[in-house]
Write an enzyme that holds these catalytic residues in place. Structure first.
Site, short mmCIF file in Angstrom:
data_model
loop_
_atom_site.label_atom_id
_atom_site.label_comp_id
_atom_site.label_asym_id
_atom_site.label_seq_id
_atom_site.Cartn_x
_atom_site.Cartn_y
_atom_site.Cartn_z
N ARG A 176 -12.52 91.99 9.50
CA ARG A 176 -13.49 92.44 10.49
C ARG A 176 -12.72 93.04 11.66
O ARG A 176 -11.57 92.69 11.92
CB ARG A 176 -14.35 91.26 10.97
CG ARG A 176 -15.24 90.72 9.87
CD ARG A 176 -16.08 89.57 10.37
NE ARG A 176 -15.33 88.34 10.48
CZ ARG A 176 -15.12 87.50 9.46
NH1 ARG A 176 -15.61 87.78 8.26
NH2 ARG A 176 -14.43 86.39 9.64
N ARG A 208 -5.60 81.92 9.06
CA ARG A 208 -6.58 81.41 8.10
C ARG A 208 -5.91 81.06 6.78
O ARG A 208 -6.21 80.03 6.18
CB ARG A 208 -7.69 82.44 7.85
CG ARG A 208 -8.65 82.58 9.01
CD ARG A 208 -10.01 83.08 8.54
NE ARG A 208 -10.83 83.35 9.72
CZ ARG A 208 -11.00 84.56 10.23
NH1 ARG A 208 -10.46 85.62 9.66
NH2 ARG A 208 -11.73 84.72 11.31
N ARG A 237 -13.27 71.81 3.23
CA ARG A 237 -12.02 72.51 3.53
C ARG A 237 -10.91 71.55 3.89
O ARG A 237 -9.77 71.99 4.11
CB ARG A 237 -12.25 73.44 4.72
CG ARG A 237 -12.37 74.92 4.39
CD ARG A 237 -12.60 75.61 5.73
NE ARG A 237 -12.36 77.02 5.73
CZ ARG A 237 -13.28 77.96 5.48
NH1 ARG A 237 -14.48 77.62 5.12
NH2 ARG A 237 -12.97 79.23 5.58
N LYS A 259 -14.71 84.17 -3.38
CA LYS A 259 -15.65 83.09 -3.70
C LYS A 259 -17.04 83.34 -3.10
O LYS A 259 -18.04 82.97 -3.71
CB LYS A 259 -15.10 81.71 -3.32
CG LYS A 259 -14.75 81.49 -1.89
CD LYS A 259 -14.13 80.13 -1.74
CE LYS A 259 -13.93 79.75 -0.29
NZ LYS A 259 -13.42 80.83 0.60
N ARG A 306 -10.00 94.19 4.33
CA ARG A 306 -11.44 94.01 4.60
C ARG A 306 -11.69 93.31 5.93
O ARG A 306 -12.80 92.94 6.24
CB ARG A 306 -12.10 93.22 3.48
CG ARG A 306 -11.66 91.77 3.46
CD ARG A 306 -12.72 90.80 3.02
NE ARG A 306 -12.33 89.47 3.46
CZ ARG A 306 -12.70 88.36 2.86
NH1 ARG A 306 -13.48 88.40 1.82
NH2 ARG A 306 -12.31 87.19 3.33
#
Ligand code: AMP
Length: 198
Positions: free
Chosen positions: A142, A153, A101, A26, A140
């Site tokens: 971090r 998450r 959220r 997104k 991907r």
């Protein structure tokens, strides 16, 4: 068409929320559509990350919550978003990426927009199969994100954010787009879903 010309050509402002789990793309889509439509992409994650980097009071408050993959409290988020939506550049619409959220945040957003005499035009849910999400987010991630944080998450998305799907469905605002495709195909899908295709 240049973004400015495109905005001038569009009679109405476009207020959109992009909804989707971490790894749904997104953020990428918000950036592309922001350039195409000449309205700002407002990423609360990016705003909070720059607050952390700058060492501001907000950054000091949220740094460890973000590092743990938790959610920043609704009150703090409301302040961040309210201030951002009052900027001149958001007067012609916006693409919200990462907010709301929680159900409480969705209520707050509705109230905030009402006070500005406007309302959401649509909520786009970018749907991606779970196995693909896990593959994308792990590849991907971090450097300082552990697999545990990534999974937290995703779990928080399911618990706190997924209920927004029903919330916006009830308000007849939800549009579902298949996010398990090439980036350009997803962009086209979103344009089609919100009726903004050229
Ligand atoms: P994102 O880049 O959207 O994945 O956001 C990165 C992190 O910022 C999240 O994992 C949360 O810790 C925090 N965050 C961003 N937006 C919100 C929000 N609307 N509510 C609570 N926390 C948020």
């Amino acid at each position: 068409m240049a973004a400015e010309a495109e905005r001038a050509a569009r009679p109405q402002a476009l207020c959109l929320v992009l909804l989707g789990p971490p790894g749904s793309g997104k953020g990428t889509q918000a950036q592309i559509l922001s350039r195409r439509w000449g309205i700002p992409a407002i990423s609360t994650g990016d705003m909070l990350r720059s607050a952390v980097t700058s060492g501001s009071e907000l950054g000091r408050k949220v740094g460890s919550i973000m590092a743990d993959g938790g959610l920043v409290d609704d009150h703090t988020m409301a302040e961040v978003v309210r201030r951002r939506l009052e900027h001149d550049d958001a007067a012609h619409g916006f693409l919200l990426d990462g907010y709301p959220r929680t159900l409480a945040q969705a209520d707050t957003l509705e109230e905030m927009l009402q006070r500005q005499d406007r309302s959401l035009d649509g909520v786009v849910l970018i749907r991606v199969p779970e196995a693909e999400l896990i593959r994308r987010t792990l590849s991907r991630r971090r450097l300082d994100d552990s697999e545990e944080v990534v999974r937290r998450r995703l779990r928080l998305y399911e618990e706190k954010t997924e209920p927004l799907v029903g919330y916006y469905q009830q308000r007849d605002l939800l549009r579902v787009v298949d996010g398990d495709r090439a980036i350009e195909a997803v962009t086209d899908g979103i344009e089609e879903a919100v009726g903004e295709s050229a």
